[in-house]
Design an enzyme around this catalytic site. Sequence first.
Site, PDB file in Angstrom:
ATOM      1  N   HIS A 216      18.630  45.537  -4.833  1.00  0.00           N
ATOM      2  CA  HIS A 216      19.969  45.228  -4.319  1.00  0.00           C
ATOM      3  C   HIS A 216      20.974  44.972  -5.440  1.00  0.00           C
ATOM      4  CE1 HIS A 216      19.433  44.650   0.185  1.00  0.00           C
ATOM      5  NE2 HIS A 216      18.286  45.120  -0.251  1.00  0.00           N
ATOM      6  N   SER A 220      20.316  51.554  -4.581  1.00  0.00           N
ATOM      7  CA  SER A 220      19.271  52.542  -4.344  1.00  0.00           C
ATOM      8  C   SER A 220      19.603  53.868  -5.014  1.00  0.00           C
ATOM      9  CB  SER A 220      19.083  52.777  -2.842  1.00  0.00           C
ATOM     10  OG  SER A 220      18.634  51.619  -2.195  1.00  0.00           O
ATOM     11  N   LYS A 244      17.154  54.501  11.569  1.00  0.00           N
ATOM     12  CA  LYS A 244      16.319  55.535  10.946  1.00  0.00           C
ATOM     13  C   LYS A 244      14.957  54.973  10.556  1.00  0.00           C
ATOM     14  CE  LYS A 244      16.761  59.415   7.768  1.00  0.00           C
ATOM     15  NZ  LYS A 244      17.683  60.160   6.883  1.00  0.00           N
ATOM     16  N   ASP A 245      14.948  53.755  10.009  1.00  0.00           N
ATOM     17  CA  ASP A 245      13.667  53.118   9.682  1.00  0.00           C
ATOM     18  C   ASP A 245      12.849  52.836  10.938  1.00  0.00           C
ATOM     19  OD1 ASP A 245      14.120  53.155   6.981  1.00  0.00           O
ATOM     20  OD2 ASP A 245      14.751  51.069   6.828  1.00  0.00           O
ATOM     21  N   GLU A 288     -13.755  52.915  -2.304  1.00  0.00           N
ATOM     22  CA  GLU A 288     -12.884  53.377  -1.229  1.00  0.00           C
ATOM     23  C   GLU A 288     -12.047  54.557  -1.710  1.00  0.00           C
ATOM     24  OE1 GLU A 288     -12.353  51.250   2.377  1.00  0.00           O
ATOM     25  OE2 GLU A 288     -14.086  52.288   1.539  1.00  0.00           O
TER      26      GLU A 288
END
Length: 422
Positions: A216, A220, A244-245, A288
């Site tokens: 922030h 971005s 959108k998220d 894994e």
Amino acid sequence: MAGLTKSDFKNPVVNWIDTRLPVFTMLQKEYGVFPTPRNFNYLWNFGALAMVNLVIMIATGIFLAMNYQPNTLLAFDSVQRIMRDVNFGWLIRYVHQNGASMFFIVTYIHIFRGMYYGSYKAPRELLWMLGVVILLIMMATAFMGYVLPWGQMSYWGATVITNLFSAFPWIGPKIVTLLWGGFAVDQPTLNRFFSLHYLLPFVLVGVIFLHIAALHITGSNNPLGIDVKTPQDTLPFHPYYTIKDSVGICVYLIVFAIFVFFFPNMLGDPNNFIPANPLQTPADIVPEWYFLPYYAILRSVPNKLLGVCLMFASILVLLVLPWLDTSRVRSARFRPIYRQLIWLWVLAVVTLGVCGANKPEGIWVVLSRVATLYYFLHFLVILPLLGKIERPLPLPESISRAVTGKGGGPLPTGAAATMEKP
């Protein structure tokens, strides 16, 4: 009134709280009106998906810890009791078990997005480095969690992986003894791993908070890799990107549910349904799936110390990636050679994963060595040289012009250099 802050919220309860503790004002500033580049694609959903996954893992982990017994004589049976006798214990455990794999899937895609679009470049170097720290904490947490069911693969995986530190001269054996709490993987080891597995997710929350704070502050990155120039280049985070998220989260939870309800053990190892037996070594000790590329790098060289160093270096090299990439252009969209080579690097990582799942013999040894060689060449040789010889495509004038299709030609003289500065 002295001591109170100004609040613009109309709801009387929210306003009362906000004037005394302006948390809602902070949320509105950082997640409401926060200006965000208007050209995000769905690859920018994966940060939010990782946050959702972390909340799921912590919530289910707390409930599992209420019923788990960190005792070598009781651990395996306590897991079976969770599956059979605890109300919805099977669901909580399967969500937690598959959540680890889903967490790594979204994190690896999130990292790839950062590499593809150059999100590690200035001024976001510290943001990227905090992301690598998050990956390291995730790996430590996942490894310790895998030991807790105390099955055959849990026990022997812990034995093999912790023994890797013995490769370091002088200090190595002391590190192994410290991890074990004795001279073999036993009760003290299980106690340590259970405590750290419960603690590290909360440490992870703290590092993620710093990661988001750094995001922030610097803002971005975006698919074009250019800086915001005008107010038309941005949109408020809410409602555009919250919606959108939300779409991405719904799709993600559907995929998650498919694994939990239809293929809950697909990503696990059958040997872990057998109680740990220190006197019987499994035929194949395999970690894994999300550790397989590093495991292949470890086995690709005959020297144990060199293999361990290369394994750790394969992750730590990401910390210095912002300085290894010498190109002034961020996004692979405008770097035609890099756009091909980044996919070749992905192929090398996938190849290492496949090699790690197979025995270190025959063609798998050759493939793992070739893939390991390219993995490091990509970072240490190709990226530093590519920035000097590659000719990037012309950058758009601005985000808004590229989005609306009203501009995409070269920048005015002198503007290209300015655009890449913070």
